[in-house]
Scaffold this motif. Structure first.
Motif, PDB file in Angstrom:
ATOM      1  N   TYR A  13       1.945   7.342  -5.339  1.00 36.25           N
ATOM      2  CA  TYR A  13       2.001   7.484  -3.929  1.00 36.25           C
ATOM      3  C   TYR A  13       2.225   6.348  -3.141  1.00 36.25           C
ATOM      4  CZ  TYR A  13      -2.745   5.973  -4.429  1.00 36.25           C
ATOM      5  OH  TYR A  13      -4.089   5.328  -4.734  1.00 36.25           O
ATOM      6  N   LEU A  14       1.885   4.945  -3.817  1.00 37.23           N
ATOM      7  CA  LEU A  14       2.069   3.779  -3.345  1.00 37.23           C
ATOM      8  C   LEU A  14       3.687   3.120  -3.537  1.00 37.23           C
ATOM      9  CD1 LEU A  14      -1.269   2.013  -3.709  1.00 37.23           C
ATOM     10  CD2 LEU A  14      -0.406   2.723  -1.669  1.00 37.23           C
ATOM     11  N   ASN A  15       4.237   3.549  -4.555  1.00 39.21           N
ATOM     12  CA  ASN A  15       5.310   2.934  -5.130  1.00 39.21           C
ATOM     13  C   ASN A  15       6.591   3.917  -5.265  1.00 39.21           C
ATOM     14  OD1 ASN A  15       4.195   0.289  -5.883  1.00 39.21           O
ATOM     15  ND2 ASN A  15       2.592   1.572  -7.027  1.00 39.21           N
ATOM     16  N   GLY A  16       6.653   5.027  -6.035  1.00 38.37           N
ATOM     17  CA  GLY A  16       7.555   5.952  -6.182  1.00 38.37           C
ATOM     18  C   GLY A  16       7.467   6.561  -7.680  1.00 38.37           C
ATOM     19  N   GLY A  17       8.526   7.321  -7.811  1.00 38.22           N
ATOM     20  CA  GLY A  17       8.403   8.251  -9.055  1.00 38.22           C
ATOM     21  C   GLY A  17       8.526   7.684 -10.382  1.00 38.22           C
ATOM     22  N   PRO A  18       8.715   8.264 -11.619  1.00 40.29           N
ATOM     23  CA  PRO A  18       8.753   8.004 -12.627  1.00 40.29           C
ATOM     24  C   PRO A  18       9.862   7.282 -13.236  1.00 40.29           C
ATOM     25  CG  PRO A  18       8.595  10.253 -12.820  1.00 40.29           C
ATOM     26  CD  PRO A  18       8.517   9.924 -11.373  1.00 40.29           C
TER      27      PRO A  18
END
Length: 124
Positions: free
Chosen positions: A78-83
């Protein structure tokens, strides 16, 4: 631990399908070490790569396991992005006598051979 000890393992990991360079390495206290890398989740062999590494590194046999663990790591999504951008994988050892070069030999003996020949990897 001398840095050249990592080179055979790093070179081997870079040849495995779906693993993306760079590969990071480091040492903990008392000779314990780790490597960290990304697996391209869009590569058709991504989950095969995870399964092969997991079987050798984590669960080679019920009675004779290697002193290593393979697991995913991520900052909070939720702070950075997906896998695709932020999921990484770590191999960590639990025995200072088990060096990176020993793991490289175990992997080379048990993963598809040659490891960078995509036709050697089973696809469903």
């Amino acid at each position: 631990m001398d840095k050249p000890v990592f080179q055979p393992l790093l070179a081997f990991l870079e040849r495995i399908p779906a693993i993306s360079a760079p590969i990071w390495k480091g040492e903990h206290k008392k000779g314990l070490w780790w490597v960290k890398f990304r697996i391209d989740i869009n590569h058709p062999l991504a989950w095969h790569t995870v399964q092969e590494l997991g079987s050798v590194v984590n669960y080679l046999s019920i009675n004779d396991r290697l002193p290593t663990v393979f697991y995913p790591v991520s900052p909070p999504p939720y702070l950075n992005g997906g896998p695709a951008s932020f999921l990484s994988w770590v191999i960590e050892n639990e025995d200072p006598a088990f060096g990176p070069e020993i793991l490289q030999e175990w992997l080379e003996d048990r993963l598809p051979n040659p490891v960078d020949d995509l036709s050697q990897w089973e696809e469903e």
